[in-house]
Motif scaffolding. Structure first.
Motif, PDB file in Angstrom:
ATOM      1  N   UNK A  53      57.553 -16.219  -1.816  1.00  0.00           N
ATOM      2  CA  UNK A  53      57.640 -16.458  -0.378  1.00  0.00           C
ATOM      3  C   UNK A  53      56.905 -17.751  -0.057  1.00  0.00           C
ATOM      4  N   UNK A  54      57.563 -18.646   0.632  1.00  0.00           N
ATOM      5  CA  UNK A  54      56.925 -19.892   1.036  1.00  0.00           C
ATOM      6  C   UNK A  54      55.873 -19.602   2.099  1.00  0.00           C
ATOM      7  N   UNK A  55      54.930 -20.507   2.238  1.00  0.00           N
ATOM      8  CA  UNK A  55      53.840 -20.333   3.206  1.00  0.00           C
ATOM      9  C   UNK A  55      54.363 -20.171   4.620  1.00  0.00           C
ATOM     10  N   UNK A  56      55.483 -20.811   4.949  1.00  0.00           N
ATOM     11  CA  UNK A  56      56.024 -20.723   6.309  1.00  0.00           C
ATOM     12  C   UNK A  56      57.038 -19.584   6.478  1.00  0.00           C
ATOM     13  N   UNK A  57      57.086 -18.664   5.526  1.00  0.00           N
ATOM     14  CA  UNK A  57      58.020 -17.531   5.598  1.00  0.00           C
ATOM     15  C   UNK A  57      57.747 -16.692   6.852  1.00  0.00           C
ATOM     16  N   UNK A  58      58.795 -16.160   7.492  1.00  0.00           N
ATOM     17  CA  UNK A  58      58.600 -15.324   8.676  1.00  0.00           C
ATOM     18  C   UNK A  58      57.956 -13.985   8.312  1.00  0.00           C
ATOM     19  N   UNK A  59      57.645 -13.224   9.345  1.00  0.00           N
ATOM     20  CA  UNK A  59      57.045 -11.907   9.170  1.00  0.00           C
ATOM     21  C   UNK A  59      57.937 -11.036   8.284  1.00  0.00           C
ATOM     22  N   UNK A  60      57.324 -10.129   7.571  1.00  0.00           N
ATOM     23  CA  UNK A  60      58.069  -9.236   6.683  1.00  0.00           C
ATOM     24  C   UNK A  60      59.019  -8.344   7.470  1.00  0.00           C
ATOM     25  N   UNK A  61      60.234  -8.152   6.975  1.00  0.00           N
ATOM     26  CA  UNK A  61      61.144  -7.192   7.604  1.00  0.00           C
ATOM     27  C   UNK A  61      60.655  -5.756   7.404  1.00  0.00           C
ATOM     28  N   UNK A  62      61.158  -4.864   8.203  1.00  0.00           N
ATOM     29  CA  UNK A  62      60.812  -3.441   8.136  1.00  0.00           C
ATOM     30  C   UNK A  62      61.031  -2.901   6.722  1.00  0.00           C
ATOM     31  N   UNK A  63      59.987  -2.270   6.184  1.00  0.00           N
ATOM     32  CA  UNK A  63      60.081  -1.619   4.883  1.00  0.00           C
ATOM     33  C   UNK A  63      59.965  -2.524   3.685  1.00  0.00           C
ATOM     34  N   UNK A  64      59.660  -3.796   3.887  1.00  0.00           N
ATOM     35  CA  UNK A  64      59.512  -4.731   2.767  1.00  0.00           C
ATOM     36  C   UNK A  64      58.040  -4.915   2.437  1.00  0.00           C
ATOM     37  N   UNK A  65      57.751  -5.220   1.173  1.00  0.00           N
ATOM     38  CA  UNK A  65      56.377  -5.361   0.703  1.00  0.00           C
ATOM     39  C   UNK A  65      56.169  -6.778   0.173  1.00  0.00           C
ATOM     40  N   UNK A  66      55.026  -7.352   0.549  1.00  0.00           N
ATOM     41  CA  UNK A  66      54.614  -8.654   0.044  1.00  0.00           C
ATOM     42  C   UNK A  66      53.371  -8.480  -0.812  1.00  0.00           C
ATOM     43  N   UNK A  67      53.376  -9.054  -1.999  1.00  0.00           N
ATOM     44  CA  UNK A  67      52.217  -9.048  -2.887  1.00  0.00           C
ATOM     45  C   UNK A  67      51.562 -10.424  -2.888  1.00  0.00           C
ATOM     46  N   UNK A  68      50.257 -10.421  -2.962  1.00  0.00           N
ATOM     47  CA  UNK A  68      49.497 -11.663  -3.110  1.00  0.00           C
ATOM     48  C   UNK A  68      48.420 -11.409  -4.149  1.00  0.00           C
ATOM     49  N   UNK A  69      48.235 -12.355  -5.053  1.00  0.00           N
ATOM     50  CA  UNK A  69      47.192 -12.196  -6.060  1.00  0.00           C
ATOM     51  C   UNK A  69      46.521 -13.541  -6.291  1.00  0.00           C
ATOM     52  N   UNK A  70      45.239 -13.442  -6.583  1.00  0.00           N
ATOM     53  CA  UNK A  70      44.446 -14.630  -6.900  1.00  0.00           C
ATOM     54  C   UNK A  70      43.359 -14.221  -7.880  1.00  0.00           C
ATOM     55  N   UNK A  71      42.839 -15.169  -8.642  1.00  0.00           N
ATOM     56  CA  UNK A  71      41.796 -14.817  -9.610  1.00  0.00           C
ATOM     57  C   UNK A  71      40.575 -14.200  -8.924  1.00  0.00           C
ATOM     58  N   UNK A  72      40.042 -13.147  -9.520  1.00  0.00           N
ATOM     59  CA  UNK A  72      38.814 -12.527  -9.014  1.00  0.00           C
ATOM     60  C   UNK A  72      37.634 -13.415  -9.405  1.00  0.00           C
ATOM     61  N   UNK A  73      36.508 -13.226  -8.731  1.00  0.00           N
ATOM     62  CA  UNK A  73      35.369 -14.118  -8.968  1.00  0.00           C
ATOM     63  C   UNK A  73      34.834 -14.036 -10.399  1.00  0.00           C
ATOM     64  N   UNK A  74      34.792 -12.867 -10.983  1.00  0.00           N
ATOM     65  CA  UNK A  74      34.240 -12.746 -12.335  1.00  0.00           C
ATOM     66  C   UNK A  74      35.316 -12.557 -13.395  1.00  0.00           C
ATOM     67  N   UNK A  75      36.225 -11.640 -13.159  1.00  0.00           N
ATOM     68  CA  UNK A  75      37.271 -11.360 -14.133  1.00  0.00           C
ATOM     69  C   UNK A  75      38.445 -10.682 -13.448  1.00  0.00           C
ATOM     70  N   UNK A  76      39.621 -10.817 -13.987  1.00  0.00           N
ATOM     71  CA  UNK A  76      40.797 -10.139 -13.458  1.00  0.00           C
ATOM     72  C   UNK A  76      41.376 -10.834 -12.241  1.00  0.00           C
ATOM     73  N   UNK A  77      42.046 -10.028 -11.410  1.00  0.00           N
ATOM     74  CA  UNK A  77      42.791 -10.536 -10.259  1.00  0.00           C
ATOM     75  C   UNK A  77      42.515  -9.681  -9.032  1.00  0.00           C
ATOM     76  N   UNK A  78      42.412 -10.315  -7.884  1.00  0.00           N
ATOM     77  CA  UNK A  78      42.376  -9.600  -6.613  1.00  0.00           C
ATOM     78  C   UNK A  78      43.810  -9.550  -6.101  1.00  0.00           C
ATOM     79  N   UNK A  79      44.349  -8.347  -6.009  1.00  0.00           N
ATOM     80  CA  UNK A  79      45.741  -8.147  -5.623  1.00  0.00           C
ATOM     81  C   UNK A  79      45.770  -7.401  -4.295  1.00  0.00           C
ATOM     82  N   UNK A  80      46.609  -7.863  -3.367  1.00  0.00           N
ATOM     83  CA  UNK A  80      46.793  -7.162  -2.094  1.00  0.00           C
ATOM     84  C   UNK A  80      48.288  -6.980  -1.840  1.00  0.00           C
ATOM     85  N   UNK A  81      48.602  -5.933  -1.110  1.00  0.00           N
ATOM     86  CA  UNK A  81      49.981  -5.654  -0.717  1.00  0.00           C
ATOM     87  C   UNK A  81      50.020  -5.433   0.786  1.00  0.00           C
ATOM     88  N   UNK A  82      51.027  -6.011   1.439  1.00  0.00           N
ATOM     89  CA  UNK A  82      51.259  -5.814   2.863  1.00  0.00           C
ATOM     90  C   UNK A  82      52.647  -5.213   3.051  1.00  0.00           C
TER      91      UNK A  82
END
Length: 105
Positions: free
Chosen positions: A22-51
């Protein structure tokens, strides 16, 4: 990039997550759709979020802080369940709408 839009989640434990970026300027998520975002965690692994996209807004669905490198295996069960529930609610809503229209005839 704003994250990845989840299109499909395999029911198999080692099955794939099918996503598109999804591009940064993507519109709001449609009903029932999920967006994932992940970035490196400070010490190890990944911080993952879902909307999750709802009728009028997006809500924070889940977070997996410092998830291991194989984090898709960790998040897959949650995403599979949520997308299944959203699909079931869509079918139930359509059936209820049809029932209401037929009752008015």
């Amino acid at each position: 990039m704003r994250g990845a839009l989840v299109h499909r989640v395999s029911a198999l434990p080692d099955g794939p997550l099918v996503v598109t970026w999804l591009a940064a300027e993507a519109p709001r998520l449609p009903l029932g759709r999920v967006r994932l975002h992940w970035e490196p965690a400070s010490l190890t692994g990944w911080n993952v979020t879902a909307h999750l996209g709802l009728a009028t807004t997006e809500v924070h669905l889940a977070s997996w802080p410092a998830a291991p490198d194989d984090w898709p295996h960790l998040v897959r069960p949650t995403l599979h369940e949520v997308l299944g529930l959203c699909a079931a609610l869509t079918v139930a809503t359509a059936a209820l709408d049809l029932s209401n229209r037929l009752a008015q005839v």
